[in-house]
Design a protein around this motif. Structure first.
Motif, mmCIF file in Angstrom:
data_model
loop_
_atom_site.group_PDB
_atom_site.id
_atom_site.type_symbol
_atom_site.label_atom_id
_atom_site.label_comp_id
_atom_site.label_asym_id
_atom_site.label_seq_id
_atom_site.Cartn_x
_atom_site.Cartn_y
_atom_site.Cartn_z
ATOM 1 N N GLU A 228 50.586 12.475 32.204
ATOM 2 C CA GLU A 228 51.991 12.343 32.797
ATOM 3 C C GLU A 228 52.770 11.160 32.614
ATOM 4 O O GLU A 228 52.188 9.767 32.728
ATOM 5 N N ARG A 229 53.926 11.141 32.142
ATOM 6 C CA ARG A 229 54.763 9.847 32.199
ATOM 7 C C ARG A 229 56.049 9.820 33.142
ATOM 8 O O ARG A 229 56.692 10.813 33.175
ATOM 9 N N PHE A 230 56.212 9.054 34.029
ATOM 10 C CA PHE A 230 57.121 8.702 34.967
ATOM 11 C C PHE A 230 58.143 7.921 34.561
ATOM 12 O O PHE A 230 57.994 6.667 34.128
ATOM 13 N N LEU A 231 59.445 8.511 34.308
ATOM 14 C CA LEU A 231 60.635 7.580 34.234
ATOM 15 C C LEU A 231 61.152 7.144 34.985
ATOM 16 O O LEU A 231 61.970 6.160 34.718
ATOM 17 N N GLY A 232 60.960 7.510 36.225
ATOM 18 C CA GLY A 232 61.613 6.697 37.335
ATOM 19 C C GLY A 232 62.219 7.812 38.401
ATOM 20 O O GLY A 232 61.998 8.839 38.187
ATOM 21 N N GLU A 233 62.498 7.268 39.541
ATOM 22 C CA GLU A 233 62.941 8.126 40.721
ATOM 23 C C GLU A 233 63.839 9.168 40.423
ATOM 24 O O GLU A 233 64.646 8.681 40.006
ATOM 25 N N GLY A 234 63.622 10.259 40.656
ATOM 26 C CA GLY A 234 64.651 11.631 40.215
ATOM 27 C C GLY A 234 64.631 11.939 39.140
ATOM 28 O O GLY A 234 65.492 12.896 38.583
ATOM 29 N N GLN A 235 63.714 11.297 38.286
ATOM 30 C CA GLN A 235 63.976 11.775 37.001
ATOM 31 C C GLN A 235 62.626 12.582 36.703
ATOM 32 O O GLN A 235 61.399 12.544 37.165
#
Length: 274
Positions: A228-235
């Motif tokens: 999983e790749r996290f792009l940032g809060e709320g994305q």
């Protein structure tokens, strides 16, 4: 309709730590929402849990579960586009891009040779490419690690090469079909490795149903590994399926176990994460 249980083991991309950490998903629930990329009615609502399950010899197989279409190309953070990377990373990124993008006509011919299609690709075709390349691959150690052969050169050589060559060929074939990939280089105390990952969307339901398709298509698969790749809060998160070769820990299916080590990730637009 019976859907087999399987383990979803996650590699979490930590951009701050610059590495991938293993973890497990405690509770994953597939809802009734049907993504446009998937066939209607392919899977009923099911609950998937990260529990030890033996998939060897699964009896009843799910029919017509093949996902249709291709997940859209992911969005890369704009703030990263102007980043200045170390010279060695920039050079490696450029070499990957050059090798993957070279000989597109020959790569297209090979895609047709494998799939018999020129358009309308889906995950079944991506699996056909994985099977074909791994069935024909002959490993050869390359002493010049900084030089990458173009994808068409490796195809014409009869699929002979090392992990860099494999990542390039697999990425080139999938790119020609409209899929999106990224190349990961990983290093531990003993040696280094490179492998491709296939983008399977930023919608959890879509990703899990693609992963379920993989588990049904390869009944001997005990685990399906993805990141999983996290792009940032709320994305929305991005989901990437491990497309490493069968030589990695003996797996002969997409989603084999990941090589353990500190990672650097190279994207097709030049973005680098480490």
């Amino acid at each position: 309709m019976k859907v087999s249980k399987f383990i979803f083991l996650i590699f979490l991309v930590s951009l701050t730590a610059g590495c991938m950490d293993t973890g497990s998903l405690k509770e994953n629930i597939v809802t009734d929402e049907v993504n446009k990329l998937l066939p209607e009615g392919a899977v009923q609502e099911n609950e998937f849990k990260a529990e030890e399950t033996d998939l060897t010899g699964v009896g009843e197989r799910v029919e017509s579960i093949t996902p249709r279409g291709i997940p859209e190309v992911p969005t890369y953070p704009k703030e990263k586009s102007g980043a200045v990377y170390p010279k060695e990373y920039r050079l490696l990124s450029q070499n990957f891009q050059r090798a993957i993008g070279s000989g597109e006509e020959r790569v297209g011919e090979e895609v047709f040779n494998i799939t018999g299609k020129t358009s309308g690709y889906n995950m079944e075709d991506a699996c056909a490419v994985f099977n074909y390349v791994n069935r024909n691959w002959q490993y050869r150690y390359d002493k010049n690690a900084e030089f990458f052969f173009g994808a068409s050169q490796t195809i014409d050589s009869g699929y002979v090469g090392d992990c860099d060559d494999y990542s390039i060929v697999m990425s080139a074939l999938l790119k020609n079909m409209g899929f999106n990939t990224r190349v990961v280089t990983a290093y531990n105390e003993s040696y280094g490795h490179a492998y491709p990952e296939l983008y399977i969307g930023n919608d959890r339901d879509t990703a899990y149903r693609i992963l379920d398709y993989i588990s049904e298509k390869y009944p001997s698969a005990r685990n399906i590994w993805y990141s999983e790749r996290f792009l940032g809060e709320g994305q929305a998160k991005q989901y990437w399926l491990n497309f490493d070769w069968s030589g990695s820990n003996g797996y002969r299916h997409p989603g084999g176990e990941y090589f353990r080590g500190a990672c650097i990730i190279y994207y097709p637009n030049g973005l680098i994460e480490f």
